[in-house]
Design an enzyme around this catalytic site. Structure first.
Site, PDB file in Angstrom:
ATOM      1  CB  CYS A  91      -0.929   0.015   1.205  1.00  0.00           C
ATOM      2  SG  CYS A  91      -1.940  -1.471   1.379  1.00  0.00           S
ATOM      3  CG  HIS A 360      -6.062   1.227  -1.034  1.00  0.00           C
ATOM      4  ND1 HIS A 360      -4.888   1.820  -1.446  1.00  0.00           N
ATOM      5  CD2 HIS A 360      -5.709   0.362  -0.038  1.00  0.00           C
ATOM      6  CE1 HIS A 360      -3.883   1.349  -0.743  1.00  0.00           C
ATOM      7  NE2 HIS A 360      -4.353   0.459   0.118  1.00  0.00           N
ATOM      8  CB  CYS A 390      -1.578   0.745   7.630  1.00  0.00           C
ATOM      9  SG  CYS A 390      -3.158   0.480   6.811  1.00  0.00           S
TER      10      CYS A 390
END
Length: 404
Positions: A91, A360, A390
């Site tokens: 991520c 995302h 995160c």
């Protein structure tokens, strides 16, 4: 040791974010990447020969574009002297591309680097690891890269059999965060993103994508993931993903980030080189940090990462005008804010939405957030911002940027 040079970020742009299987599903990651790179050149007027490298982030690559930074640069019209590569910090990949570019510029290895992030989760590969060996009568087992990556990201010693959702539920139990609080944050995220869309706040950072079709091309120029029609009642009606195995489960598709398609890019250089190239810097990199923790508690890894980055900048949370904290899960955002002592409804936190509403697209998210941050700071008349997220597997990145 040579003194590190100052680094600025110029012209952060992004494509609209598409839903899984949605408007951008037929557009390969390479095409998304070349689209945003071409737009970056067109809008800035920069000579491609002035760009030393393209550092690309991608979480779910295929061999249709190996080392996609290099391939995308070539396809976008950069010369063969412009180098490129690909990285993966899950991520955090997009932000890591920016930071890698910054380190090259700071140390004088390069003068101008493009950081690129791209993901087409709609086209994440199905793969086999047995295909080059004898195939049994049962045939080949195809694995889904999306789900498999979430199960293996902690390695053998830190298994995550329930993926990121199981980790989110662990935080729910540890922090005592209610379903109602999670859904309220999700609703707030959608409302903020929709308001930003409707007001034109995203327009300056967006690059339209032309999608070919049987009846002609369609121009996608708006994020597809934000829902104007959602409500607490609608969110409350969704079933928890792990509800069958955990009667206390609260994490749903509605209070979690999406699986999405998008690309984003920016130019990282020095103030002096920016002036020579006719670029107008938007941000200056002040400090950054990376932190690691237990993969099962990866959602709160931004807590130490942010503290490190702020300490290195010599500031605290009260000095920030904007906080971009990616919404992997509502519960994870609430846990981080609780540890930081920041109110869940603080208007500085994701004022234009984040992962739950905008989406995302793993490799692109860090630069998508940077584009939104860069265009959002002036609107708030702010000067300092924190970007943090995160990372599956137990990591987090955080970076402090100052408005130029």
């Amino acid at each position: 040791m040579t003194e590190l040079r100052e680094v600025v970020v110029c012209s952060p742009l992004r494509t609209p974010v598409g839903r899984m299987g949605g408007a951008l599903a037929t557009v390969p990651a390479l095409e998304l990447a070349t689209t945003v790179l071409t737009a970056l050149l067109d809008r800035t007027g920069v000579d491609p020969a002035a760009i030393d490298a393209v550092i690309a982030a991608q979480g779910y690559p295929t061999m249709e574009a190996p080392a996609i930074g290099r391939v995308a640069a070539l396809d976008a019209g950069f010369g063969v002297a412009t180098t490129g590569y690909q990285l993966d910090r899950r991520c955090g990949s997009g932000l890591q591309a920016v930071l890698n570019a910054a380190m090259e510029v700071q140390t004088g290895v390069a003068d101008a680097v493009i950081a690129l992030g791209v993901e087409s989760m709609s086209n994440a590969p199905l793969y086999t690891v047995e295909g080059r060996r004898d195939v049994s009568g049962a045939g080949l087992l195809l694995r889904d890269a999306l789900s498999r990556g979430r199960e293996t990201v902690g390695g053998r010693r830190f298994p995550t059999p329930e993926g990121n959702v199981g980790s989110a539920e662990l935080l729910r139990a540890e922090y005592g965060i209610s379903r109602e609080a999670q859904d309220a944050l999700a609703l707030r995220s959608h409302r903020r993103a929709v308001a930003a869309q409707d007001s034109g706040a995203f327009d300056a950072e967006l690059v339209p994508v032309e999608v070919p079709g049987r009846r002609g091309s369609m121009l996608v120029d708006r994020d597809e993931h934000p829902r104007a029609d959602t409500s607490l009642a609608a969110l409350g009606g969704l079933r928890p993903i792990l509800g069958r195995s955990d009667a206390e489960a609260t994490v749903t598709a509605g209070n979690s980030s999406g699986q999405n398609d998008a690309a984003a890019a920016c130019i990282v250089t020095t103030p002096q080189r920016a002036a020579e190239l006719g670029l107008v810097p938007m941000l200056r990199l002040v400090s950054w940090a990376v932190a690691g923790n237990d993969p099962l508690r990866f959602g709160v890894a931004p807590v130490p990462a942010a503290h490190l980055a702020l300490d290195r900048a010599g500031i605290g949370f009260d000095d920030l005008d904007l906080i971009e904290l990616n919404e992997a899960f509502a519960v994870q955002v609430l846990a981080c804010l609780a540890d930081w002592g920041v109110d869940a409804e603080d208007p500085r936190v994701n004022p234009r939405g984040s992962g739950i509403s905008i989406g995302h697209p793993i490799g692109a998210t860090g630069i998508r957030m940077l584009a939104t941050l860069a265009h959002g700071l002036p609107a708030l008349d702010g000067s300092l911002a924190l970007e943090t997220m995160c990372i599956g597997g137990g990591q987090a990145l955080a970076a402090v940027f100052a408005r130029v």
